[in-house]
Design a protein around this motif. Structure first.
Motif, PDB file in Angstrom:
ATOM      1  N   SER A 264       0.830  -1.205   0.000  1.00 56.15           N
ATOM      2  CA  SER A 264       0.000   0.000   0.000  1.00 56.15           C
ATOM      3  C   SER A 264       0.865   1.255   0.000  1.00 56.15           C
ATOM      4  CB  SER A 264      -0.936  -0.002   1.212  1.00 56.15           C
ATOM      5  OG  SER A 264      -1.834  -1.098   1.155  1.00 56.15           O
ATOM      6  N   VAL A 265       1.937   1.239   0.793  1.00 52.11           N
ATOM      7  CA  VAL A 265       2.854   2.375   0.819  1.00 52.11           C
ATOM      8  C   VAL A 265       3.545   2.534  -0.532  1.00 52.11           C
ATOM      9  CG1 VAL A 265       5.009   3.230   1.820  1.00 52.11           C
ATOM     10  CG2 VAL A 265       3.223   2.323   3.307  1.00 52.11           C
ATOM     11  N   ALA A 266       3.913   1.412  -1.141  1.00 55.73           N
ATOM     12  CA  ALA A 266       4.595   1.469  -2.439  1.00 55.73           C
ATOM     13  C   ALA A 266       3.718   2.103  -3.501  1.00 55.73           C
ATOM     14  CB  ALA A 266       5.003   0.065  -2.873  1.00 55.73           C
ATOM     15  N   LEU A 267       2.406   2.034  -3.332  1.00 52.18           N
ATOM     16  CA  LEU A 267       1.484   2.621  -4.291  1.00 52.18           C
ATOM     17  C   LEU A 267       1.121   4.057  -3.939  1.00 52.18           C
ATOM     18  CD1 LEU A 267      -0.625  -0.593  -4.611  1.00 52.18           C
ATOM     19  CD2 LEU A 267       0.604   0.483  -6.490  1.00 52.18           C
ATOM     20  N   GLY A 268       1.774   4.599  -2.909  1.00 51.69           N
ATOM     21  CA  GLY A 268       1.522   5.982  -2.508  1.00 51.69           C
ATOM     22  C   GLY A 268       1.686   6.996  -3.622  1.00 51.69           C
ATOM     23  N   PRO A 269       2.701   6.874  -4.498  1.00 46.52           N
ATOM     24  CA  PRO A 269       2.843   7.843  -5.586  1.00 46.52           C
ATOM     25  C   PRO A 269       1.632   7.893  -6.515  1.00 46.52           C
ATOM     26  CG  PRO A 269       4.881   6.644  -5.302  1.00 46.52           C
ATOM     27  CD  PRO A 269       3.862   5.972  -4.425  1.00 46.52           C
ATOM     28  N   VAL A 270       0.978   6.747  -6.712  1.00 47.08           N
ATOM     29  CA  VAL A 270      -0.217   6.747  -7.554  1.00 47.08           C
ATOM     30  C   VAL A 270      -1.316   7.566  -6.882  1.00 47.08           C
ATOM     31  CG1 VAL A 270      -1.909   5.298  -8.729  1.00 47.08           C
ATOM     32  CG2 VAL A 270       0.422   4.478  -8.430  1.00 47.08           C
ATOM     33  N   VAL A 271      -1.471   7.385  -5.574  1.00 45.82           N
ATOM     34  CA  VAL A 271      -2.445   8.181  -4.826  1.00 45.82           C
ATOM     35  C   VAL A 271      -2.056   9.656  -4.874  1.00 45.82           C
ATOM     36  CG1 VAL A 271      -3.532   8.537  -2.578  1.00 45.82           C
ATOM     37  CG2 VAL A 271      -2.958   6.219  -3.321  1.00 45.82           C
ATOM     38  N   VAL A 299     -10.085   0.293 -12.594  1.00 43.70           N
ATOM     39  CA  VAL A 299      -9.389  -0.613 -13.508  1.00 43.70           C
ATOM     40  C   VAL A 299      -7.996  -0.941 -12.975  1.00 43.70           C
ATOM     41  CG1 VAL A 299      -8.461  -0.872 -15.841  1.00 43.70           C
ATOM     42  CG2 VAL A 299     -10.677   0.250 -15.485  1.00 43.70           C
ATOM     43  N   PHE A 300      -7.304   0.090 -12.500  1.00 42.76           N
ATOM     44  CA  PHE A 300      -5.959  -0.100 -11.950  1.00 42.76           C
ATOM     45  C   PHE A 300      -5.983  -1.084 -10.787  1.00 42.76           C
ATOM     46  CE2 PHE A 300      -2.862   1.085  -8.684  1.00 42.76           C
ATOM     47  CZ  PHE A 300      -1.667   0.978  -9.391  1.00 42.76           C
ATOM     48  N   CYS A 301      -6.960  -0.945  -9.903  1.00 38.33           N
ATOM     49  CA  CYS A 301      -7.010  -1.798  -8.712  1.00 38.33           C
ATOM     50  C   CYS A 301      -7.396  -3.238  -9.053  1.00 38.33           C
ATOM     51  CB  CYS A 301      -7.974  -1.204  -7.684  1.00 38.33           C
ATOM     52  SG  CYS A 301      -7.336   0.312  -6.924  1.00 38.33           S
ATOM     53  N   LEU A 304      -4.241  -4.623 -10.091  1.00 39.25           N
ATOM     54  CA  LEU A 304      -3.412  -4.753  -8.891  1.00 39.25           C
ATOM     55  C   LEU A 304      -3.747  -6.025  -8.118  1.00 39.25           C
ATOM     56  CD1 LEU A 304      -1.398  -3.540  -6.819  1.00 39.25           C
ATOM     57  CD2 LEU A 304      -3.358  -2.311  -5.826  1.00 39.25           C
ATOM     58  N   PHE A 305      -5.029  -6.324  -7.989  1.00 36.12           N
ATOM     59  CA  PHE A 305      -5.447  -7.533  -7.276  1.00 36.12           C
ATOM     60  C   PHE A 305      -4.810  -8.783  -7.893  1.00 36.12           C
ATOM     61  CE2 PHE A 305      -8.411 -11.157  -7.399  1.00 36.12           C
ATOM     62  CZ  PHE A 305      -8.416 -11.491  -6.047  1.00 36.12           C
ATOM     63  N   VAL A 306      -4.875  -8.878  -9.205  1.00 37.82           N
ATOM     64  CA  VAL A 306      -4.300 -10.034  -9.896  1.00 37.82           C
ATOM     65  C   VAL A 306      -2.783 -10.079  -9.691  1.00 37.82           C
ATOM     66  CG1 VAL A 306      -3.959 -11.143 -12.133  1.00 37.82           C
ATOM     67  CG2 VAL A 306      -6.150 -10.064 -11.605  1.00 37.82           C
ATOM     68  N   GLY A 307      -2.137  -8.916  -9.793  1.00 37.39           N
ATOM     69  CA  GLY A 307      -0.688  -8.877  -9.628  1.00 37.39           C
ATOM     70  C   GLY A 307      -0.235  -9.323  -8.254  1.00 37.39           C
ATOM     71  N   ALA A 336      -7.133  -8.854  -2.095  1.00 41.90           N
ATOM     72  CA  ALA A 336      -8.365  -8.066  -2.186  1.00 41.90           C
ATOM     73  C   ALA A 336      -8.268  -6.823  -1.302  1.00 41.90           C
ATOM     74  CB  ALA A 336      -9.568  -8.923  -1.781  1.00 41.90           C
ATOM     75  N   TYR A 337      -7.729  -6.995  -0.110  1.00 37.51           N
ATOM     76  CA  TYR A 337      -7.602  -5.855   0.807  1.00 37.51           C
ATOM     77  C   TYR A 337      -6.704  -4.772   0.205  1.00 37.51           C
ATOM     78  CZ  TYR A 337      -6.712  -3.035   4.906  1.00 37.51           C
ATOM     79  OH  TYR A 337      -6.614  -1.975   5.759  1.00 37.51           O
ATOM     80  N   VAL A 338      -5.565  -5.164  -0.362  1.00 42.70           N
ATOM     81  CA  VAL A 338      -4.644  -4.192  -0.943  1.00 42.70           C
ATOM     82  C   VAL A 338      -5.335  -3.399  -2.051  1.00 42.70           C
ATOM     83  CG1 VAL A 338      -2.526  -3.911  -2.300  1.00 42.70           C
ATOM     84  CG2 VAL A 338      -2.555  -5.460  -0.331  1.00 42.70           C
ATOM     85  N   ALA A 339      -6.045  -4.100  -2.947  1.00 47.19           N
ATOM     86  CA  ALA A 339      -6.690  -3.436  -4.076  1.00 47.19           C
ATOM     87  C   ALA A 339      -7.792  -2.483  -3.610  1.00 47.19           C
ATOM     88  CB  ALA A 339      -7.260  -4.485  -5.031  1.00 47.19           C
ATOM     89  N   ILE A 340      -8.646  -2.947  -2.705  1.00 44.84           N
ATOM     90  CA  ILE A 340      -9.742  -2.093  -2.229  1.00 44.84           C
ATOM     91  C   ILE A 340      -9.195  -0.918  -1.430  1.00 44.84           C
ATOM     92  CG2 ILE A 340     -11.830  -2.020  -0.802  1.00 44.84           C
ATOM     93  CD1 ILE A 340     -12.147  -5.047  -1.412  1.00 44.84           C
ATOM     94  N   ASN A 341      -8.146  -1.153  -0.663  1.00 44.04           N
ATOM     95  CA  ASN A 341      -7.573  -0.097   0.158  1.00 44.04           C
ATOM     96  C   ASN A 341      -6.999   1.034  -0.697  1.00 44.04           C
ATOM     97  OD1 ASN A 341      -6.761   0.993   2.723  1.00 44.04           O
ATOM     98  ND2 ASN A 341      -4.679   0.400   2.230  1.00 44.04           N
ATOM     99  N   VAL A 342      -6.367   0.683  -1.819  1.00 44.30           N
ATOM    100  CA  VAL A 342      -5.824   1.712  -2.707  1.00 44.30           C
ATOM    101  C   VAL A 342      -6.959   2.528  -3.325  1.00 44.30           C
ATOM    102  CG1 VAL A 342      -4.554   2.116  -4.852  1.00 44.30           C
ATOM    103  CG2 VAL A 342      -3.671   0.495  -3.170  1.00 44.30           C
ATOM    104  N   TRP A 343      -8.034   1.847  -3.771  1.00 44.78           N
ATOM    105  CA  TRP A 343      -9.156   2.590  -4.362  1.00 44.78           C
ATOM    106  C   TRP A 343      -9.816   3.485  -3.322  1.00 44.78           C
ATOM    107  CZ3 TRP A 343     -14.516   3.302  -4.576  1.00 44.78           C
ATOM    108  CH2 TRP A 343     -14.986   3.869  -5.768  1.00 44.78           C
ATOM    109  N   GLU A 344      -9.909   3.004  -2.081  1.00 51.45           N
ATOM    110  CA  GLU A 344     -10.460   3.851  -1.018  1.00 51.45           C
ATOM    111  C   GLU A 344      -9.575   5.067  -0.785  1.00 51.45           C
ATOM    112  OE1 GLU A 344     -11.070   5.641   2.770  1.00 51.45           O
ATOM    113  OE2 GLU A 344      -9.298   4.448   2.266  1.00 51.45           O
ATOM    114  N   SER A 345      -8.255   4.927  -0.953  1.00 48.10           N
ATOM    115  CA  SER A 345      -7.354   6.069  -0.824  1.00 48.10           C
ATOM    116  C   SER A 345      -7.612   7.099  -1.923  1.00 48.10           C
ATOM    117  CB  SER A 345      -5.892   5.611  -0.868  1.00 48.10           C
ATOM    118  OG  SER A 345      -5.588   4.790   0.237  1.00 48.10           O
TER     119      SER A 345
END
Length: 425
Positions: A264-271, A299-301, A304-307, A336-345
């Motif tokens: 989740s932190v690694a995806l911070g730049p996208v947020v 779409v990104f998330c 991300l889930f699959v990755g 699933a948590y990682v993907a949903i958490n990023v979209w919630e961000s």
């Protein structure tokens, strides 16, 4: 034809500019994430599963302390800095430094006491982990995001932090006590905080920066910190609850928790890109951009889930150093948590912050906690690691739905106002 060529050239420059910023911030986060992940197997090999569990619990509690020290600047700071001139930005930065220095000592002390009580087998390891995590609240990432200066951030903050973490890995690998690992992380963060303040403030040290009283600053930041604390508590409480009610699954849960946090932190730049893309002075344009960001983010998330599902098992085998291996069902739920958490961000920090609706984020976090935390306990007791993570995901979905309703209502309100203005004309 000429106008079309000019537009295409402008679009190309815009894409290149945004891509360069994304790469710059992404490089920082990648380096920090890799260094942090390298530390995990070094700790497990040096101290064993129990020592790792104590440090992980301390870091989780310290994450709440970090949010208290950070005091909402991660939510409100980037948009605010992006809208003001450099002098006003430095004043905001100076107020932040002043406030967070005052907060660090009492917050760090209180969080350390809690960490020691929760992990009585290795209290000093828990305290070291707690302080290393709490000190992250001194970060200046929000300022560099708002100023769109990814490479300045890389040099003055990322590199000292990475150097401190890698020093810990090296020392543990040559036989240093396991407590050295988190202490090196703490030292790297301290150096980074001093370096960032020096770079931002010292070149204009003759400039008069009238700072507001700390009490007024705290009141101004209250909604940002409320939503941040709620998020941190929701992310932290499950590991603490699992430690108390199902200690047998704690090392496995702690490993999954650590990996999902790092991802989740690694995806911070996208947020951060969304935080800079959505806010505009025209409310209608802000709503349009918010819709685009959320649709693209969905779409990104999904990708991300699959990755995460594909690479997660390999990462976990390496991080667990052959001693800790979660079941594949837990990897599915974590993905699933990682993907949903990023979209919630995207929803909370990118859209609702641009709408000045941080109070809704705080309430959404409360809804998620009320729904999710009891389910974490029940799930841990009934279905172990998979059950605990499942409860966490259900709570996150409840929070996301609540916040999504506010986004939809605000968009409808703005469009309605625009339609009425158009009719009057």
């Amino acid at each position: 034809m000429g106008g079309s060529t000019t537009e295409r050239g402008g679009l190309g420059r815009s894409v290149a500019r945004h891509g360069g910023r994304l790469f710059g911030f992404g490089l920082s986060v990648l380096l920090l994430a890799v260094a942090s992940l390298l530390l995990i197997p070094a700790i497990i090999v040096s101290g064993g599963q129990t020592a790792w569990g104590s440090i992980a619990v301390g870091q989780s509690i310290g994450a709440v302390g970090a949010v208290l020290v950070y005091f909402g600047w991660g939510h409100t700071g980037p948009a605010r800095i992006a809208r003001v001139d450099r002098a006003e930005g430095r004043r905001e930065f100076a107020e932040s430094v002043k406030t967070r220095i005052v907060l660090m000592a009492p917050v760090g002390a209180a969080a350390s006491v809690v960490a020691a009580l929760v992990a009585p087998d290795h209290p000093w390891l828990a305290v070291a982990g707690c302080l290393s995590a709490s000190a992250i609240g001194l970060t200046s990432d929000w300022y560099f995001v708002g100023r769109r200066q990814p490479y300045a951030y890389l040099i003055v903050e990322t590199l000292p932090r990475v150097a401190g973490t890698l020093a810990g890995v090296l020392l543990l690998n040559v036989g240093a006590p396991v407590i050295v690992g988190p202490l090196c992380v703490l030292a790297g963060m301290a150096v980074a905080a001093v370096a960032s303040a020096a770079v931002v403030l010292l070149p204009r040290r003759d400039e008069r920066l009238p700072l507001r009283p700390i009490g007024l600053i705290l009141r101004t930041q209250r909604h940002g910190v409320a939503s941040g604390i709620g998020s941190a508590v929701y992310a932290t409480a499950p590991l603490v609850l699992v430690t108390v009610v199902a200690p047998g699954i704690q090392p496995v849960y702690a490993l999954l928790d650590k990996l999902q946090r790092q991802l989740s932190v690694a995806l911070g730049p996208v947020v951060a890109i969304v935080q800079g893309y959505v806010p505009r002075t025209d409310p209608r344009e802000t709503v349009r951009r918010a819709r685009t960001a959320l649709l693209g983010g969905a779409v990104f998330c999904a990708v991300l889930f699959v990755g995460v599902l594909v690479v997660g098992p390999m990462l976990l085998r390496w991080l667990g150093a052959g001693e800790v291996q979660p079941p594949f069902g837990a990897v599915i739920v974590m993905s699933a948590y990682v993907a949903i958490n990023v979209w919630e961000s995207f929803l909370a920090r990118g859209v609702l912050a641009s709408y000045d609706q941080l109070a809704a984020v705080a309430r959404g976090t409360l809804v998620g906690s009320v729904v999710g935390l009891p389910l974490v306990v029940a799930g841990a007791l009934v279905a172990g690691v998979v059950g605990a993570l499942g409860g966490l995901v259900i709570g996150l979905i409840a929070r996301t739905v609540y916040e999504g309703v506010y986004v939809w209502r605000h968009g409808r309100k703005v469009r309605g106002t625009a339609d009425r203005e158009g009719e009057r004309r």
